[in-house]
Design an enzyme around this catalytic site. Sequence first.
Site, mmCIF file in Angstrom:
data_model
loop_
_atom_site.group_PDB
_atom_site.id
_atom_site.type_symbol
_atom_site.label_atom_id
_atom_site.label_comp_id
_atom_site.label_asym_id
_atom_site.label_seq_id
_atom_site.Cartn_x
_atom_site.Cartn_y
_atom_site.Cartn_z
ATOM 1 C CG ASP A 1 -2.096 0.889 1.129
ATOM 2 O OD1 ASP A 1 -2.277 1.513 0.072
ATOM 3 O OD2 ASP A 1 -2.872 0.961 2.099
ATOM 4 C CD GLU B 1 -0.294 5.481 -4.040
ATOM 5 O OE1 GLU B 1 -1.157 4.605 -4.223
ATOM 6 O OE2 GLU B 1 0.238 5.685 -2.929
ATOM 7 C CG ASP C 1 -7.660 4.886 0.557
ATOM 8 O OD1 ASP C 1 -7.649 3.646 0.668
ATOM 9 O OD2 ASP C 1 -6.745 5.607 0.987
#
Length: 799
Positions: free
Chosen positions: A405, A408, A483
């Site tokens: 997670d 990015e 999300d």
Amino acid sequence: MITNTEIAKIGNQYPNHIVDFKHENDKIFFTTQNGVILEITILRDSAIRLRYATEHVFEPDFSYAISDDVSLGYNSLTVKEEIPEYVITTSKIKVYVNKSNLKIQIEDMDDVILSEDELGFHWEENYDYGGNIVKMSKVCHSGESYYGMGDKASHTNLKGKRVNNWVTDSYAYGKDQEPLYKAIPFYIGLKENIAYGVFFDNSFSTYFDFANEKRNVTSFWADGGEMNYYFFYGPEMKQVVEAYTDLTGVPELPPLWALGFHQSKWSYYPEKRVKEIAATFRKLQIPCDAIYLDIDYMEGFRCFTWNNRHFPNPKKMIAELEEDGFKTVTMIDPGIKIDREYWVYQQAMDNGFFCRRADGPHFKGKVWPGECKFPDFTNPEVREWWGGLYKEMISDMGVKGVWNDMNEPAVMEVPTKTANLDVRHDYDGHPCSHRKAHNIYGMQMVRATYDGVKKYMFPLRPFVLTRAAYSGTQRYCATWTGDNVATWEHLWIANVQMQRMCMSGYSFVGSDIGGFAEQPNGELFARWMQLAIFHPFCRVHSSGDHGDQEPWSFGEEITDIVKSYIELRYQLLPYIYTLFYKYIKNGMPMIQSLVFYDQEDTQTHFRTDEFLFGEHFLVCPVQEPNAQGRRMYFPKGKWYNFWNDEVTEGGFEKWVPAELDRIPLFVKEGAMVPKYPVQQYVGEKEIEELQIDVYYKEGIENSSVYEDQQDGYDYKKGRYSLRKFRLRGKENELIIQQFKDGNFITPYEKIRMTFHGLPFKIGTIELDNEIVDFKEIKLNGDNTVEVSKDFTELHIIGK
């Protein structure tokens, strides 16, 4: 011809006339007087690559997106010089290269224009960073439509939209928000019922304008790098997507448990709470294969550590969960806490594995642990080290899956939400800044994770999940759409994102069921679950700050509905597993938009809600509260209502009743749908028979079922079972032929077939050309027969 004064005004530069031409095997080079080189590579008769260099120099030819297993080779190639242009011809397409301005026009063999440069290639010097902003503009024809581009939260048809690819932590994103978590710069164009595709393989921030600024122009550009794109000719969308997927790759088969139902939350802790969740699943007999541990299982959010107060004996807990059929999946983030006593941090420091800023200091950013440094996953040494960190977690602790997670990478308390653009990366020996590496950072992290998990899981298959991705990331892992929010709008968004991702070569995908942020009510949760069991990756995940979001959290009525759909998911596991096999074998998307299913029907070009799950299920979720049904469009063919066997003719829109316990669900006539008995987890029961629902059709339909040991790599050595069925229905008879491949011996001996829609009463049954007694095949009315799994032909004749 554009003048120098005009060029200076608009800042763009353009190729001028060709002064040199060269043809070397599969490559053709054109050089212009002002130093532009166009390299066209013929990959296949229907696929080409176009690269543009300025100042006579190409960048090193390197891409993380391209698969090592891409299929290459063409049947014919000719290159002719004619007066206005050069003409490149394969057996499928013709490429015209204008001598005066290097503009490209691509046609099929019937002289239909597929792609036509408007301004074509042009560029602008980037005075802030150096290099060029590279641009391409194409003519957009009337009626042309566009699809693909990954997880965009917008209409499946991108006509009139502008999008940006810059992987971004987009918490609680909204409809049409840009950019999101993934950068997949690939689109499918559909013009006059002919499909083509464009993949702009550039890892800088890229932009696509689908006739937004000008209704007759579609363009794409990047903040740096090369104008480097691939063109795929269909003429079917299926062929375009298969070609792109072949170029960028497919994953291995996942373990079958990874296709079951997964439960997650931020966060399940302490150990007692995890066990309570597991016990409740088994008590209520709601199937579940995996429980996730979010960042709170760590000591101070330090990756590869355990909080010994919350989890005093994680190895024992994981083993006990596994005894009860639960796999444990743990979260790992890229940010490594700055702490000299922390062994992961110290190893990375000792070996110089952290990213540095342009002037030398390490890049730092705040994430969950506080101030962190970030490994440079574009360095192969760093990837090898990172993969090795999973040894204890996988080999010693028994964790069965890993979830990457925040990759990015997400950085808190800065406006950009990510790393500084001057951060330096190795880029596998092609040093660059974060401007170029940003979109592939998460991809390379999960690649390192995949390699490590695969090594330590062997001889079993790995399961890895990522949030950030670039084209080709599907080779390593599953993904989800980030999300999202517990709203009806986000239910709609999840539906279109799944269709778009699958059409973009990335089928192992799902959403956070029920929404990550905020709290769904029971109706929304039930409707979302009804949709999500038809998504390749099926997981509930929530932020945890608003209450519980387990299947039993919304009262008895909702619990019963949700349980019934999860059970349906488990019944359909052999069907879903077969879809995955077709995906990795042929690049076939596991979910198909209606336009993908039938591009010739213009009614499908703007449909967002309905989709095909594989080739045989038509699904249409209910996406508004208090609904007792909805209108939906039926594409070509005849469709059986899954709930009552009523048949609907395609080509029309129709009202379909759908109270809270029903989703509009239809099965294509002629389908043979394989099923297993309901299990609480994969492997709980030995499969004693294969169940197949047979939907009568007057005509021919093909179906198949793929099976193996459900884990491990024996399937790569031929130890699999592929049953191909050919159904041929006539007015008073039904013939089913079976063709078998592979040498895996399935545990069951019998196949039980349940017939739907037979238009006649059964009079005689022949099995492999011998008439059989009804008692031998356990004929139950006209509904069910049981036959040997090794039959070759089943012939049913009416009275």
